[in-house]
Design a protein around this motif. Structure first.
Motif, PDB file in Angstrom:
ATOM      1  N   PHE A  81     -20.283  20.233  23.233  1.00 46.22           N
ATOM      2  CA  PHE A  81     -19.640  20.635  24.488  1.00 46.22           C
ATOM      3  C   PHE A  81     -20.550  21.388  25.448  1.00 46.22           C
ATOM      4  O   PHE A  81     -20.087  21.941  26.432  1.00 46.22           O
ATOM      5  N   THR A  82     -21.848  21.453  25.139  1.00 49.00           N
ATOM      6  CA  THR A  82     -22.776  22.093  26.083  1.00 49.00           C
ATOM      7  C   THR A  82     -23.981  21.156  26.232  1.00 49.00           C
ATOM      8  O   THR A  82     -24.139  20.234  25.435  1.00 49.00           O
ATOM      9  N   SER A  83     -24.818  21.408  27.234  1.00 51.13           N
ATOM     10  CA  SER A  83     -25.952  20.505  27.446  1.00 51.13           C
ATOM     11  C   SER A  83     -27.291  21.130  27.063  1.00 51.13           C
ATOM     12  O   SER A  83     -27.575  22.280  27.396  1.00 51.13           O
ATOM     13  N   SER A  84     -28.111  20.342  26.399  1.00 54.39           N
ATOM     14  CA  SER A  84     -29.460  20.787  25.998  1.00 54.39           C
ATOM     15  C   SER A  84     -30.315  21.074  27.221  1.00 54.39           C
ATOM     16  O   SER A  84     -31.361  21.714  27.120  1.00 54.39           O
ATOM     17  N   LYS A  85     -29.890  20.578  28.361  1.00 56.32           N
ATOM     18  CA  LYS A  85     -30.637  20.826  29.600  1.00 56.32           C
ATOM     19  C   LYS A  85     -30.508  22.295  29.981  1.00 56.32           C
ATOM     20  O   LYS A  85     -31.376  22.879  30.612  1.00 56.32           O
ATOM     21  N   GLU A  86     -29.371  22.905  29.586  1.00 55.40           N
ATOM     22  CA  GLU A  86     -29.099  24.291  29.981  1.00 55.40           C
ATOM     23  C   GLU A  86     -29.352  25.322  28.898  1.00 55.40           C
ATOM     24  O   GLU A  86     -29.707  26.454  29.200  1.00 55.40           O
ATOM     25  N   ILE A  87     -29.125  24.962  27.640  1.00 53.82           N
ATOM     26  CA  ILE A  87     -29.310  25.977  26.589  1.00 53.82           C
ATOM     27  C   ILE A  87     -30.136  25.426  25.419  1.00 53.82           C
ATOM     28  O   ILE A  87     -30.229  24.220  25.236  1.00 53.82           O
ATOM     29  N   ASP A  88     -30.689  26.370  24.626  1.00 52.35           N
ATOM     30  CA  ASP A  88     -31.362  25.983  23.394  1.00 52.35           C
ATOM     31  C   ASP A  88     -30.283  25.924  22.319  1.00 52.35           C
ATOM     32  O   ASP A  88     -29.828  26.948  21.817  1.00 52.35           O
ATOM     33  N   LYS A  89     -29.865  24.723  21.965  1.00 51.11           N
ATOM     34  CA  LYS A  89     -28.741  24.570  21.040  1.00 51.11           C
ATOM     35  C   LYS A  89     -29.100  24.954  19.601  1.00 51.11           C
ATOM     36  O   LYS A  89     -28.232  25.197  18.786  1.00 51.11           O
ATOM     37  N   PHE A  90     -30.384  24.959  19.285  1.00 48.81           N
ATOM     38  CA  PHE A  90     -30.800  25.127  17.897  1.00 48.81           C
ATOM     39  C   PHE A  90     -30.966  26.594  17.496  1.00 48.81           C
ATOM     40  O   PHE A  90     -31.015  26.896  16.311  1.00 48.81           O
ATOM     41  N   LYS A  91     -31.058  27.485  18.491  1.00 46.73           N
ATOM     42  CA  LYS A  91     -31.554  28.835  18.206  1.00 46.73           C
ATOM     43  C   LYS A  91     -30.724  29.644  17.194  1.00 46.73           C
ATOM     44  O   LYS A  91     -31.290  30.455  16.481  1.00 46.73           O
ATOM     45  N   ASP A  92     -29.425  29.417  17.121  1.00 52.43           N
ATOM     46  CA  ASP A  92     -28.603  30.210  16.201  1.00 52.43           C
ATOM     47  C   ASP A  92     -28.365  29.547  14.851  1.00 52.43           C
ATOM     48  O   ASP A  92     -27.630  30.074  14.013  1.00 52.43           O
ATOM     49  N   TYR A  93     -28.937  28.392  14.627  1.00 51.67           N
ATOM     50  CA  TYR A  93     -28.621  27.649  13.413  1.00 51.67           C
ATOM     51  C   TYR A  93     -29.889  27.286  12.644  1.00 51.67           C
ATOM     52  O   TYR A  93     -30.989  27.326  13.184  1.00 51.67           O
ATOM     53  N   SER A  94     -29.674  26.915  11.374  1.00 54.41           N
ATOM     54  CA  SER A  94     -30.824  26.584  10.543  1.00 54.41           C
ATOM     55  C   SER A  94     -31.245  25.126  10.748  1.00 54.41           C
ATOM     56  O   SER A  94     -30.401  24.233  10.781  1.00 54.41           O
ATOM     57  N   TYR A  95     -32.546  24.927  10.901  1.00 55.85           N
ATOM     58  CA  TYR A  95     -33.036  23.558  11.103  1.00 55.85           C
ATOM     59  C   TYR A  95     -34.412  23.402  10.466  1.00 55.85           C
ATOM     60  O   TYR A  95     -35.088  24.383  10.166  1.00 55.85           O
ATOM     61  N   GLU A  96     -34.780  22.151  10.225  1.00 54.43           N
ATOM     62  CA  GLU A  96     -36.164  21.876   9.830  1.00 54.43           C
ATOM     63  C   GLU A  96     -36.770  20.981  10.907  1.00 54.43           C
ATOM     64  O   GLU A  96     -36.029  20.397  11.715  1.00 54.43           O
ATOM     65  N   ILE A  97     -38.090  20.931  10.942  1.00 61.26           N
ATOM     66  CA  ILE A  97     -38.746  20.104  11.962  1.00 61.26           C
ATOM     67  C   ILE A  97     -39.466  18.950  11.275  1.00 61.26           C
ATOM     68  O   ILE A  97     -40.285  19.155  10.379  1.00 61.26           O
ATOM     69  N   VAL A  98     -39.101  17.728  11.654  1.00 62.52           N
ATOM     70  CA  VAL A  98     -39.731  16.535  11.097  1.00 62.52           C
ATOM     71  C   VAL A  98     -40.232  15.707  12.270  1.00 62.52           C
ATOM     72  O   VAL A  98     -39.444  15.365  13.156  1.00 62.52           O
ATOM     73  N   ASP A  99     -41.526  15.422  12.292  1.00 64.94           N
ATOM     74  CA  ASP A  99     -42.080  14.611  13.383  1.00 64.94           C
ATOM     75  C   ASP A  99     -41.771  15.250  14.746  1.00 64.94           C
ATOM     76  O   ASP A  99     -41.356  14.542  15.691  1.00 64.94           O
TER      77      ASP A  99
END
Ligand code: FMN
Length: 214
Positions: A81-99
């Protein structure tokens, strides 16, 4: 034509994410299908107005995290319900980086890493056909279905989802209730009385002003 039958089509719920030259984007989708075992190939349908679509078209690759039933509903609110253009959606959650692609690894069963093979323009959306080039399974938790999302999480489809249906109810609905929807996370509530001013969304914590009467 009777369109109600479309609601009987089953789907899962996913987070599709991508990265182009350091720019991250991600959103919720339900429109993923495996289309061939050879490849294997999958397809997803993305609204042209979604920023994730723009980033995938540039990067030509993306990841799909398969959401499980234990996911924090705020992740769905943020990515759906929000846009990646406006906010960093990942900042509060756990993620890994692949490629270079951020992939949410909390509340998900695992992921598919995909490269774009073809894009079909279907006016409002692009149908992206992609080859799965790598996968990882995180756990054996139950994957979330679209029905579960509607019936248990009580979320709805936002306007840009292919399965969006405008609600035509007036003041009270056919069961004689007022129906309100949170415009941040899609939480839906039906009540006998109008919602009080101090009402807070039990799903995402939004204030009463975010509830729209349907
Ligand atoms: C349950 C659910 C299913 C969705 N399915 C799709 C989908 O299949 N395709 C799509 O383009 N958007 C879908 N959306 C809407 C996008 O997730 C939403 O428009 C998002 O805010 C786009 O973010 P972005 O601008 O960062 O790409 C869905 C949202 C929800 C909550």
């Amino acid at each position: 034509m009777e369109t109600k039958i479309l609601r009987n089509i089953s789907y899962g719920v996913y987070i599709v994410s991508s990265n182009d030259k350091g720019i991250d984007a991600g959103c919720i989708i339900n429109t993923l299908t495996q289309i061939t075992s050879e490849g294997p190939l999958i397809s997803i349908s993305l609204n042209k107005e979604n920023y994730t679509n723009e980033v995938i078209k540039k990067a030509q690759k993306f990841a799909v995290a398969i959401i499980n039933e234990e996911i924090n509903p705020n992740i769905i609110s943020t990515f759906g319900f929000t846009s990646s253009k406006e906010i960093d959606k990942f900042k509060d959650y756990s993620y890994e980086i692949v490629d270079n692609i951020k992939i949410i690894n909390e509340g998900t069963c695992g992921y598919l890493l995909c490269e774009v093979v073809n894009i079909v323009d279907v006016k409002t959306h692009d149908v992206i056909i992609a080859r799965v080039i790598d996968t990882k399974k995180y756990n054996d938790k139950k994957e979330m279905t679209y029905r579960y999302y509607h019936e248990v999480i009580k979320g709805r489809a936002p306007q840009k989802a292919p399965t969006y249906e405008p609600n035509t109810n007036e003041e009270k609905n056919s069961s004689g209730k007022y129906k309100y929807v949170c415009d941040l996370c899609g939480y839906t509530i039906e009540t006998d009385e109008e919602l009080p001013d101090d009402y807070v969304c039990p799903l995402c914590g939004a204030s009463r002003s975010h509830f729209i009467k349907e």
